[in-house]
Design an enzyme around this catalytic site. Structure first.
Site, PDB file in Angstrom:
ATOM      1  N   CYS A  68       4.748  -0.155  -7.838  1.00 38.38           N
ATOM      2  CA  CYS A  68       5.246  -1.471  -7.471  1.00 38.38           C
ATOM      3  C   CYS A  68       6.347  -1.969  -8.403  1.00 38.38           C
ATOM      4  CB  CYS A  68       4.075  -2.462  -7.485  1.00 38.38           C
ATOM      5  SG  CYS A  68       4.544  -4.090  -6.908  1.00 38.38           S
ATOM      6  N   CYS A 116       0.879  -1.159   0.000  1.00 38.83           N
ATOM      7  CA  CYS A 116       0.000   0.000   0.000  1.00 38.83           C
ATOM      8  C   CYS A 116       0.922   1.216   0.000  1.00 38.83           C
ATOM      9  CB  CYS A 116      -0.870  -0.031   1.247  1.00 38.83           C
ATOM     10  SG  CYS A 116      -2.269   1.071   1.169  1.00 38.83           S
ATOM     11  N   CYS A 176      -3.977  -0.685  -2.907  1.00 41.42           N
ATOM     12  CA  CYS A 176      -4.359   0.679  -3.267  1.00 41.42           C
ATOM     13  C   CYS A 176      -3.747   1.015  -4.620  1.00 41.42           C
ATOM     14  CB  CYS A 176      -3.925   1.691  -2.211  1.00 41.42           C
ATOM     15  SG  CYS A 176      -2.163   2.020  -2.147  1.00 41.42           S
TER      16      CYS A 176
END
Length: 153
Positions: free
Chosen positions: A89, A9, A82
């Site tokens: 990422c 997140c 999220c």
């Protein structure tokens, strides 16, 4: 060695810790579970700790971590909870699977303390449904001797 599932997140203060605690409770016997953030808040939200305690899961010992702590570890599955974390990422060494399951950010809840708590409980329950189902599916795969289905992004 258990495969590592990393839940990401942005702030690593609420959603990822809710998911980490729930998945560890449901699948910690066969999965290593951790969470991190792309821009960690530096704390675990007190209401996240409170609503998890209500369902018998203690996350008071969790800490907010940066996802870079995991770049040199073999991560089997990355789950983002999220949108910002999904975009930020990186690919981790050994990563086989990637899932994106977004949830509302309870830390952004407004209103009275009781109204904020209601949002934390709702998000916790939504995360619980998804991550307990995921754990059950992984357990079924393990029993059947199958490798987890890939979902690379």
């Amino acid at each position: 060695m258990k495969p590592l599932v990393l839940i990401l997140c942005t702030g690593n203060s609420c959603r990822s810790h809710l998911a980490e605690g729930i998945l560890r409770a449901a699948a910690g016997d066969f999965l290593e579970v951790a969470s991190a953030g792309s821009n960690p808040a530096g704390y675990v939200h007190p209401l996240a700790i409170q609503v998890m305690r209500e369902i018998g899961i203690d996350i008071s010992g969790h800490r907010s971590k940066h996802l870079n702590e995991f770049l040199n570890r073999p991560v089997e599955t990355v789950i983002t909870v999220c949108g910002n974390a999904d975009q930020a990422c990186p690919t981790f060494p050994g990563q086989v699977n990637r899932h994106h399951w977004p949830f509302d950010d309870p830390a952004k809840a407004t209103g009275t303390d009781e109204e904020k708590l209601a949002v934390f409980r709702r998000v916790r329950d939504e995360i619980r449904r998804v991550f307990e189902a995921y754990a059950a599916g992984r357990r079924d795969q393990l029993r059947a001797g199958q490798k987890p289905a890939g979902n690379q992004a």
